[in-house]
Design a protein around this motif. Structure first.
Motif, PDB file in Angstrom:
ATOM      1  N   VAL A  24       0.854  -1.466   0.179  1.00  0.00           N
ATOM      2  CA  VAL A  24       0.024   0.039  -0.035  1.00  0.00           C
ATOM      3  C   VAL A  24       0.796   1.267   0.144  1.00  0.00           C
ATOM      4  CG1 VAL A  24      -1.712   1.415   1.612  1.00  0.00           C
ATOM      5  CG2 VAL A  24      -2.100  -1.011   1.035  1.00  0.00           C
ATOM      6  N   PHE A  25       1.962   1.305   0.952  1.00  0.00           N
ATOM      7  CA  PHE A  25       2.928   2.317   0.952  1.00  0.00           C
ATOM      8  C   PHE A  25       3.537   2.605  -0.357  1.00  0.00           C
ATOM      9  CE2 PHE A  25       7.227   4.274   1.365  1.00  0.00           C
ATOM     10  CZ  PHE A  25       7.044   5.505   2.424  1.00  0.00           C
ATOM     11  N   ILE A  26       4.060   1.473  -1.202  1.00  0.00           N
ATOM     12  CA  ILE A  26       4.641   1.590  -2.549  1.00  0.00           C
ATOM     13  C   ILE A  26       3.553   2.292  -3.579  1.00  0.00           C
ATOM     14  CG2 ILE A  26       5.745   0.654  -4.433  1.00  0.00           C
ATOM     15  CD1 ILE A  26       6.860  -1.237  -2.247  1.00  0.00           C
ATOM     16  N   VAL A  27       2.281   1.535  -3.782  1.00  0.00           N
ATOM     17  CA  VAL A  27       1.629   2.063  -4.505  1.00  0.00           C
ATOM     18  C   VAL A  27       0.832   3.405  -4.331  1.00  0.00           C
ATOM     19  CG1 VAL A  27      -0.974   1.566  -5.368  1.00  0.00           C
ATOM     20  CG2 VAL A  27       0.653  -0.411  -4.923  1.00  0.00           C
ATOM     21  N   ALA A  28       0.684   3.895  -3.090  1.00  0.00           N
ATOM     22  CA  ALA A  28       0.326   5.124  -2.590  1.00  0.00           C
ATOM     23  C   ALA A  28       1.409   6.194  -3.024  1.00  0.00           C
ATOM     24  CB  ALA A  28      -0.043   5.274  -1.234  1.00  0.00           C
ATOM     25  N   PHE A 124       9.244   7.906 -15.269  1.00  0.00           N
ATOM     26  CA  PHE A 124       7.779   7.489 -15.100  1.00  0.00           C
ATOM     27  C   PHE A 124       7.708   6.160 -15.632  1.00  0.00           C
ATOM     28  CE2 PHE A 124       7.340  12.144 -13.806  1.00  0.00           C
ATOM     29  CZ  PHE A 124       6.441  11.752 -12.962  1.00  0.00           C
ATOM     30  N   SER A 125       8.231   5.520 -16.665  1.00  0.00           N
ATOM     31  CA  SER A 125       8.093   4.187 -16.882  1.00  0.00           C
ATOM     32  C   SER A 125       8.388   3.246 -15.795  1.00  0.00           C
ATOM     33  CB  SER A 125       9.006   3.695 -18.077  1.00  0.00           C
ATOM     34  OG  SER A 125       8.631   4.496 -19.319  1.00  0.00           O
ATOM     35  N   ILE A 126       9.296   3.521 -15.010  1.00  0.00           N
ATOM     36  CA  ILE A 126       9.732   2.749 -13.813  1.00  0.00           C
ATOM     37  C   ILE A 126       8.614   2.969 -12.619  1.00  0.00           C
ATOM     38  CG2 ILE A 126      11.739   2.288 -11.941  1.00  0.00           C
ATOM     39  CD1 ILE A 126      13.396   3.697 -14.082  1.00  0.00           C
ATOM     40  N   VAL A 127       8.355   4.454 -12.494  1.00  0.00           N
ATOM     41  CA  VAL A 127       7.084   4.621 -11.426  1.00  0.00           C
ATOM     42  C   VAL A 127       6.041   3.624 -11.832  1.00  0.00           C
ATOM     43  CG1 VAL A 127       5.885   6.342 -10.479  1.00  0.00           C
ATOM     44  CG2 VAL A 127       8.189   6.995 -10.853  1.00  0.00           C
ATOM     45  N   LEU A 128       5.658   3.747 -12.822  1.00  0.00           N
ATOM     46  CA  LEU A 128       4.241   3.047 -13.470  1.00  0.00           C
ATOM     47  C   LEU A 128       4.397   1.566 -13.230  1.00  0.00           C
ATOM     48  CD1 LEU A 128       1.487   3.245 -14.777  1.00  0.00           C
ATOM     49  CD2 LEU A 128       2.624   2.823 -17.007  1.00  0.00           C
ATOM     50  N   GLU A 133       2.876  -3.122 -10.646  1.00  0.00           N
ATOM     51  CA  GLU A 133       3.200  -4.429 -10.537  1.00  0.00           C
ATOM     52  C   GLU A 133       4.575  -4.698  -9.873  1.00  0.00           C
ATOM     53  OE1 GLU A 133       5.404  -4.580 -15.067  1.00  0.00           O
ATOM     54  OE2 GLU A 133       3.266  -5.067 -14.879  1.00  0.00           O
ATOM     55  N   LEU A 134       4.996  -3.816  -8.950  1.00  0.00           N
ATOM     56  CA  LEU A 134       5.979  -3.759  -8.236  1.00  0.00           C
ATOM     57  C   LEU A 134       7.377  -4.227  -8.962  1.00  0.00           C
ATOM     58  CD1 LEU A 134       4.378  -5.609  -5.289  1.00  0.00           C
ATOM     59  CD2 LEU A 134       4.677  -2.961  -5.597  1.00  0.00           C
ATOM     60  N   LEU A 135       7.500  -3.810 -10.284  1.00  0.00           N
ATOM     61  CA  LEU A 135       8.663  -4.406 -11.043  1.00  0.00           C
ATOM     62  C   LEU A 135       8.741  -5.831 -11.230  1.00  0.00           C
ATOM     63  CD1 LEU A 135      11.524  -1.770  -9.899  1.00  0.00           C
ATOM     64  CD2 LEU A 135       9.916  -1.490 -11.837  1.00  0.00           C
ATOM     65  N   ASP A 138       3.800 -10.291 -13.887  1.00  0.00           N
ATOM     66  CA  ASP A 138       2.333 -10.971 -13.587  1.00  0.00           C
ATOM     67  C   ASP A 138       2.301 -10.926 -12.038  1.00  0.00           C
ATOM     68  OD1 ASP A 138       1.672 -10.380 -16.250  1.00  0.00           O
ATOM     69  OD2 ASP A 138       2.181 -12.421 -16.773  1.00  0.00           O
ATOM     70  N   ILE A 139       3.419 -11.521 -11.667  1.00  0.00           N
ATOM     71  CA  ILE A 139       3.163 -11.792 -10.153  1.00  0.00           C
ATOM     72  C   ILE A 139       3.060 -10.506  -9.263  1.00  0.00           C
ATOM     73  CG2 ILE A 139       4.507 -12.644  -8.119  1.00  0.00           C
ATOM     74  CD1 ILE A 139       5.755 -14.670  -9.928  1.00  0.00           C
ATOM     75  N   GLY A 140       3.745  -9.486  -9.635  1.00  0.00           N
ATOM     76  CA  GLY A 140       3.488  -8.272  -8.872  1.00  0.00           C
ATOM     77  C   GLY A 140       2.170  -7.582  -9.125  1.00  0.00           C
ATOM     78  N   LYS A 141       1.612  -7.651 -10.334  1.00  0.00           N
ATOM     79  CA  LYS A 141       0.500  -7.381 -10.742  1.00  0.00           C
ATOM     80  C   LYS A 141      -0.746  -8.292  -9.895  1.00  0.00           C
ATOM     81  CE  LYS A 141      -2.863  -6.979 -14.896  1.00  0.00           C
ATOM     82  NZ  LYS A 141      -2.998  -7.322 -16.452  1.00  0.00           N
ATOM     83  N   ILE A 142      -0.731  -9.210  -9.480  1.00  0.00           N
ATOM     84  CA  ILE A 142      -1.426 -10.069  -8.860  1.00  0.00           C
ATOM     85  C   ILE A 142      -1.460  -9.373  -7.184  1.00  0.00           C
ATOM     86  CG2 ILE A 142      -2.048 -12.237  -7.698  1.00  0.00           C
ATOM     87  CD1 ILE A 142      -1.175 -13.619 -10.415  1.00  0.00           C
ATOM     88  N   ILE A 143      -0.108  -9.161  -6.760  1.00  0.00           N
ATOM     89  CA  ILE A 143      -0.014  -8.865  -5.556  1.00  0.00           C
ATOM     90  C   ILE A 143      -0.617  -7.387  -5.307  1.00  0.00           C
ATOM     91  CG2 ILE A 143       1.746  -8.331  -3.829  1.00  0.00           C
ATOM     92  CD1 ILE A 143       3.618 -10.033  -4.986  1.00  0.00           C
ATOM     93  N   THR A 144      -0.373  -6.732  -6.204  1.00  0.00           N
ATOM     94  CA  THR A 144      -0.887  -5.279  -6.076  1.00  0.00           C
ATOM     95  C   THR A 144      -2.477  -5.227  -6.227  1.00  0.00           C
ATOM     96  OG1 THR A 144      -0.694  -4.723  -8.465  1.00  0.00           O
ATOM     97  CG2 THR A 144       1.139  -3.945  -6.864  1.00  0.00           C
ATOM     98  N   GLY A 145      -3.055  -6.249  -7.065  1.00  0.00           N
ATOM     99  CA  GLY A 145      -4.246  -6.316  -7.161  1.00  0.00           C
ATOM    100  C   GLY A 145      -5.106  -6.957  -5.798  1.00  0.00           C
ATOM    101  N   VAL A 146      -4.467  -7.836  -5.168  1.00  0.00           N
ATOM    102  CA  VAL A 146      -4.969  -8.224  -3.731  1.00  0.00           C
ATOM    103  C   VAL A 146      -4.789  -7.470  -2.541  1.00  0.00           C
ATOM    104  CG1 VAL A 146      -4.688 -10.114  -2.290  1.00  0.00           C
ATOM    105  CG2 VAL A 146      -4.694 -10.741  -4.759  1.00  0.00           C
TER     106      VAL A 146
END
Length: 370
Positions: A24-28, A124-128, A133-135, A138-146
């Protein structure tokens, strides 16, 4: 509410908050930066987005592409972005000899390259990538989604925990007692500002789920259109083999055709498919509409340049229109700077929630030991 039920909700709120806190901290944090992506990028790299002097006539898009092919060995163009503002540069993305996406800024009046950067090296490509997906792919995408789903639960459970037992105590819950102890200020800050930002954070979180889960996007379409099937943004190319026609002035021609089909003032973007199946999509954003990203589309045969299909924005289904609202709502750009500032402030506050929540837990743990 039943005391035991509230205790169970509090327990879930605590442990789900602790388990998802870092994500949550990283995504925010990255989300707060993405709110002002355009402004920050243009401030840091003004020469990439603006020309030093406005000329009397512009070079054709094909002239600019030829420069990139000769001087930078660009093998395949994927995107051409132009702006209605005469002071703006042309931004072209293509694959270099190492098959990496490279972005070029060009002066439309001289055809000179003003700057270039690999897409993967762009800040901003790195930030996005961190945000979505936390870099980690697909695994990171699932983690951020959950984690986003957990955060939605935390918002609702936080409201339940914040709600006072007696209405007469409601006024006390609506302010921070700055003269109190650090623990009390921390709790007030966490809960009170959590209440004030709840609606905005809920909207940002729910719209963010579109990029994490297909089922959520299908739900949006079902709610808007009564069906989960959306209209594809891609249109199959009718010509299957390059007839080797004279392609001089090819991209400038389809640009001009799109500009004449939709006579309103707007930015135009040409998207060239990487596959051999689909046609070229040209989007023209309607700048007179206050809400951004409202674009009409024209599709062209990528071999002959013939017009295949015209899709005005008015012809889109409710589901497609809702989908196109998701990004401006998520980033806060939907109503310009007022909503951008709100989005920026609430996402900054969101990154403090895992920290203040952790302090609350550590304080209670210390109190129990004592």
């Amino acid at each position: 509410m039943n005391k035991k039920l509230k205790e169970k909700i509090g327990w879930l709120h605590l442990w789900l908050g602790l388990s998802s806190g870092l994500v949550v901290f990283i995504v925010a944090l990255t989300g707060s930066l993405m709110v002002f992506e355009k402004e920050i990028d243009q401030f840091i790299n003004p020469e990439f987005y603006n020309v030093t002097s406005i000329g009397t006539s512009k070079k054709s898009l094909d002239y600019c592409i030829n420069v990139l092919e000769k001087e930078y060995s660009i093998k395949k163009i994927s995107r051409i972005s132009t702006w209605n503002d005469p002071s703006r540069t042309i931004v072209i993305t293509g694959k270099n000899k190492d098959k990496e996406s490279q972005i070029f800024s060009m002066d439309p009046y001289t055809g000179k390259v003003l700057g270039t950067i690999l897409y993967r090296d762009r800040f901003f490509s790195i930030v996005l990538s961190l945000h979505r997906e936390l870099l980690l792919g697909d695994i990171g995408k699932i983690i951020t989604g959950v984690s986003c789903l957990i955060f939605v639960f935390l918002l609702f459970s936080g409201l339940i925990l914040w709600w006072p037992k007696k209405i007469k105590n409601l006024k006390q819950r609506l302010s921070v007692k700055w003269s109190a102890s650090f623990r009390r200020i921390n709790w007030d800050f966490h809960s009170t500002f959590g209440f004030y930002s709840l609606t905005f954070l809920l909207i940002i979180s729910l719209t963010g789920l579109v990029w994490s889960f297909d089922w959520f996007e299908k739900t949006l379409y079902f709610m808007a259109d009564g069906a989960v099937k959306k209209v594809s943004l891609k249109v199959e190319n009718p010509t299957k083999i390059d007839p080797e026609l004279d392609h001089n002035n090819f991209y400038q021609t389809i640009y001009n055709k799109t500009d004449s089909i939709f006579s309103y003032k707007g930015n135009i973007q040409i998207r060239i498919p990487s596959d051999t199946i689909n046609s070229i999509q040209v989007l023209k954003e309607h700048l007179d509409i206050r809400i951004p990203d409202q674009s009409s589309a024209v599709y062209f045969d990528k071999y002959t340049g013939e017009n295949i299909e015209i899709r005005p924005y008015a012809s889109f289904s409710r589901g497609d229109k809702v989908k196109r609202l998701v990004y401006p709502i998520h980033t806060g750009s939907v109503f310009g700077y007022p909503t951008k500032i709100i989005a920026f402030l609430v996402t900054l506050f969101a990154l403090t929630l895992p920290i203040t929540g952790l302090i609350i837990w550590l304080g209670r743990k210390k109190k129990k030991k004592q």
